[in-house]
Design a protein around this motif. Sequence first.
Motif, PDB file in Angstrom:
ATOM      1  N   LEU A   1      14.218   1.222  16.414  1.00 58.49           N
ATOM      2  CA  LEU A   1      12.780   0.932  16.482  1.00 58.49           C
ATOM      3  C   LEU A   1      12.536  -0.568  16.583  1.00 58.49           C
ATOM      4  N   PHE A   2      13.260  -1.335  15.804  1.00 57.91           N
ATOM      5  CA  PHE A   2      13.126  -2.794  15.873  1.00 57.91           C
ATOM      6  C   PHE A   2      13.574  -3.325  17.237  1.00 57.91           C
ATOM      7  N   MET A   3      14.678  -2.798  17.751  1.00 57.80           N
ATOM      8  CA  MET A   3      15.218  -3.287  19.020  1.00 57.80           C
ATOM      9  C   MET A   3      14.296  -2.937  20.193  1.00 57.80           C
ATOM     10  N   GLU A   4      13.778  -1.705  20.192  1.00 56.67           N
ATOM     11  CA  GLU A   4      12.920  -1.268  21.297  1.00 56.67           C
ATOM     12  C   GLU A   4      11.597  -2.026  21.346  1.00 56.67           C
ATOM     13  N   ASN A   5      11.148  -2.498  20.195  1.00 59.41           N
ATOM     14  CA  ASN A   5       9.872  -3.216  20.136  1.00 59.41           C
ATOM     15  C   ASN A   5      10.048  -4.727  19.985  1.00 59.41           C
ATOM     16  N   ASN A   6      11.289  -5.209  20.193  1.00 60.69           N
ATOM     17  CA  ASN A   6      11.591  -6.649  20.128  1.00 60.69           C
ATOM     18  C   ASN A   6      11.126  -7.282  18.818  1.00 60.69           C
TER      19      ASN A   6
ATOM     20  N   GLY B   1      13.402   5.817   4.215  1.00 57.78           N
ATOM     21  CA  GLY B   1      12.015   5.970   4.652  1.00 57.78           C
ATOM     22  C   GLY B   1      11.136   6.799   3.738  1.00 57.78           C
ATOM     23  N   ASP B   2      11.693   7.883   3.147  1.00 58.25           N
ATOM     24  CA  ASP B   2      10.865   8.744   2.316  1.00 58.25           C
ATOM     25  C   ASP B   2      10.519   8.114   0.973  1.00 58.25           C
ATOM     26  N   ARG B   3      11.089   6.919   0.682  1.00 56.36           N
ATOM     27  CA  ARG B   3      10.778   6.239  -0.573  1.00 56.36           C
ATOM     28  C   ARG B   3       9.971   4.960  -0.367  1.00 56.36           C
ATOM     29  N   PHE B   4       9.584   4.692   0.884  1.00 52.81           N
ATOM     30  CA  PHE B   4       8.831   3.470   1.168  1.00 52.81           C
ATOM     31  C   PHE B   4       7.519   3.424   0.377  1.00 52.81           C
ATOM     32  N   GLU B   5       6.878   4.579   0.260  1.00 55.18           N
ATOM     33  CA  GLU B   5       5.598   4.614  -0.449  1.00 55.18           C
ATOM     34  C   GLU B   5       5.791   4.294  -1.931  1.00 55.18           C
ATOM     35  N   ASP B   6       6.887   4.782  -2.511  1.00 50.82           N
ATOM     36  CA  ASP B   6       7.189   4.473  -3.915  1.00 50.82           C
ATOM     37  C   ASP B   6       7.489   2.992  -4.096  1.00 50.82           C
ATOM     38  N   HIS B   7       8.248   2.426  -3.133  1.00 51.67           N
ATOM     39  CA  HIS B   7       8.599   1.007  -3.210  1.00 51.67           C
ATOM     40  C   HIS B   7       7.380   0.110  -3.064  1.00 51.67           C
ATOM     41  N   GLN B   8       6.389   0.610  -2.333  1.00 55.97           N
ATOM     42  CA  GLN B   8       5.173  -0.181  -2.147  1.00 55.97           C
ATOM     43  C   GLN B   8       4.456  -0.387  -3.483  1.00 55.97           C
ATOM     44  N   GLY B   9       4.478   0.656  -4.310  1.00 53.34           N
ATOM     45  CA  GLY B   9       3.822   0.549  -5.614  1.00 53.34           C
ATOM     46  C   GLY B   9       4.625  -0.277  -6.602  1.00 53.34           C
ATOM     47  N   ALA B  10       5.950  -0.132  -6.569  1.00 51.27           N
ATOM     48  CA  ALA B  10       6.826  -0.877  -7.479  1.00 51.27           C
ATOM     49  C   ALA B  10       8.053  -1.339  -6.690  1.00 51.27           C
ATOM     50  N   PHE B  11       8.068  -2.595  -6.303  1.00 53.06           N
ATOM     51  CA  PHE B  11       9.153  -3.103  -5.470  1.00 53.06           C
ATOM     52  C   PHE B  11      10.480  -3.012  -6.233  1.00 53.06           C
ATOM     53  N   PRO B  12      11.528  -2.488  -5.588  1.00 51.62           N
ATOM     54  CA  PRO B  12      12.831  -2.312  -6.250  1.00 51.62           C
ATOM     55  C   PRO B  12      13.583  -3.637  -6.401  1.00 51.62           C
ATOM     56  N   GLU B  13      13.122  -4.462  -7.308  1.00 52.86           N
ATOM     57  CA  GLU B  13      13.686  -5.807  -7.491  1.00 52.86           C
ATOM     58  C   GLU B  13      15.158  -5.752  -7.899  1.00 52.86           C
TER      59      GLU B  13
ATOM     60  N   LYS C   1       3.728  -0.278   5.953  1.00 47.31           N
ATOM     61  CA  LYS C   1       3.422   0.264   7.279  1.00 47.31           C
ATOM     62  C   LYS C   1       3.859   1.728   7.372  1.00 47.31           C
ATOM     63  N   VAL C   2       2.920   2.587   7.740  1.00 48.46           N
ATOM     64  CA  VAL C   2       3.185   4.024   7.816  1.00 48.46           C
ATOM     65  C   VAL C   2       4.204   4.355   8.907  1.00 48.46           C
ATOM     66  N   GLU C   3       4.162   3.618  10.022  1.00 48.89           N
ATOM     67  CA  GLU C   3       5.023   3.957  11.157  1.00 48.89           C
ATOM     68  C   GLU C   3       6.512   3.831  10.834  1.00 48.89           C
ATOM     69  N   PHE C   4       6.868   3.044   9.802  1.00 49.29           N
ATOM     70  CA  PHE C   4       8.275   2.889   9.450  1.00 49.29           C
ATOM     71  C   PHE C   4       8.793   4.050   8.598  1.00 49.29           C
ATOM     72  N   ARG C   5       7.892   4.777   7.951  1.00 49.64           N
ATOM     73  CA  ARG C   5       8.304   5.840   7.039  1.00 49.64           C
ATOM     74  C   ARG C   5       8.896   7.039   7.770  1.00 49.64           C
TER      75      ARG C   5
END
Length: 483
Positions: free
Chosen positions: A390-395, A335-347, A375-379
């Motif tokens: 989180l995925f299960m609770e929100n279907n 989660g703490d690297r989602f913002e970095d991945h958004q800029g450069a996807f870890p292909e 999405k900020v809520e996933f970070r």
Amino acid sequence: MLSVAREQIIKEAQKSVFVSIQADETTDISTQTQLVLVLRYIDDKHSVQERFFEFIPLQSSTSESIATALKERLAAIIPEDQKSKLICQAYDGASVMRGANAGVQRKIKDEYPNAHYIHCYAHQLNLIMQQATSHISKVRIFFSDLGGFASFFSRSPKRTAVLAKMVAHRLPTSSNVRWNFHSRAVNTVFEHRQDLIQCFENIRDSGDFDPKTMREAGGMAMLLEHQDFKFFLELFHHIMPHVDLLYAKLQKKNIDAVHIKGNIQQFEQDIQIIRNSRHSMGEQSSGSLTAKRRRVLSSEDRQNVAEEICNTILGHTRERFSFTDHLVCATLLQGDRFEDHQGAFPEETLQSTLKAYKMLNGSKLKTELSLIYSKVEFRACCGAVDLFQLFMENNLQDVFSETVTLLKILITTPMTTAEAERCFSTLKRVKTFLRNTMTQERLNALAMLSMEKRLVCEMTDFNQKVIEKFAGLKERRAKFMFK
């Protein structure tokens, strides 16, 4: 009772998408080698389960013997057409288990191609600390001296009585296998050093002990005053709490690779801080006469030794906990690297993940991950378990189907064999010196009832199934079944 509980575990395991195994061996009180098998999976309530399955008696501890025993049990758990669901095998790292060509992990992987090998991270942490303290003679001497305190008191009830009266605290015995025992010894001696000095001086001066004990007590008192000993005691008093914290986290059942990766990064940062502050720890220096007589390390030497110890811990941590091969997928969901991945996807990381787990749809997974990174809520999710819940609770399991599959793989993958170690504790309680002739089936039944009592309590029809199973074994005079 054993067969009913085991059938329930098999039923749960077959319902789950992925299954992993933990295995370890020990020798019981009757010198019989016991191999424990533990299953890990996600149940239909989306909870992580680690279930004791069986103690398997071994005639020999060769890789062939262990692999054959495991394959026989796995054949009863995983159907022939579902071999791909065995996603991981975790062992303690012994050569017979981890051998890349002829070890148990190789023989299992030949039959179950997705069963990637995990070397227990708790054992690896022990190896890191052993390596950090074994190649520096001064540090080896320090831990040898540290273990001598507990040994001195354990040899005599009379000495122990003095310790209890003056210090009011027992000294834990050191262990080469469990570094938390070293930590307890370091902390106890650090916190009660002055009391221990008075205790040893009292034993030396009281006249109630034999000359040998008095000599040893005098030597112990001088050792506690030695500048080098005090320096190493303070250094490891700073290091050990971080080792203990990581060790405790590795023992948790619901731990996953993503969470562990974050904890290891924090551990590295903490050791780096200690390394950078080494100058303040080495400033204390004794007088020149004392230094010459006791061969005390200079302030510069202390700084160098502290730096070497920290560098060794950091180097081995990065090497052993590198998260390469199949575990590289943990980086995708950190989660703490989602913002970095958004800029450069870890292909490159994605391709390595797809290579390790061919059941994943690469293009769909990349699309889902790109959306998650934006999405900020996933970070805020800390680890794969949190994100999965989180995925299960929100279907959202249908929307992010490939990500959920990847999360299930990560969650099902055990990072330690801690549960197998806990099974050995139960084994020692069940099979004792006075009960060392019990049959293997009785041993497994008692162990199952002890370790899986929650499973038994949650089965509302457990008693009925046991009665039916018992009544159906053979024709009996008594009527157990009524219609």
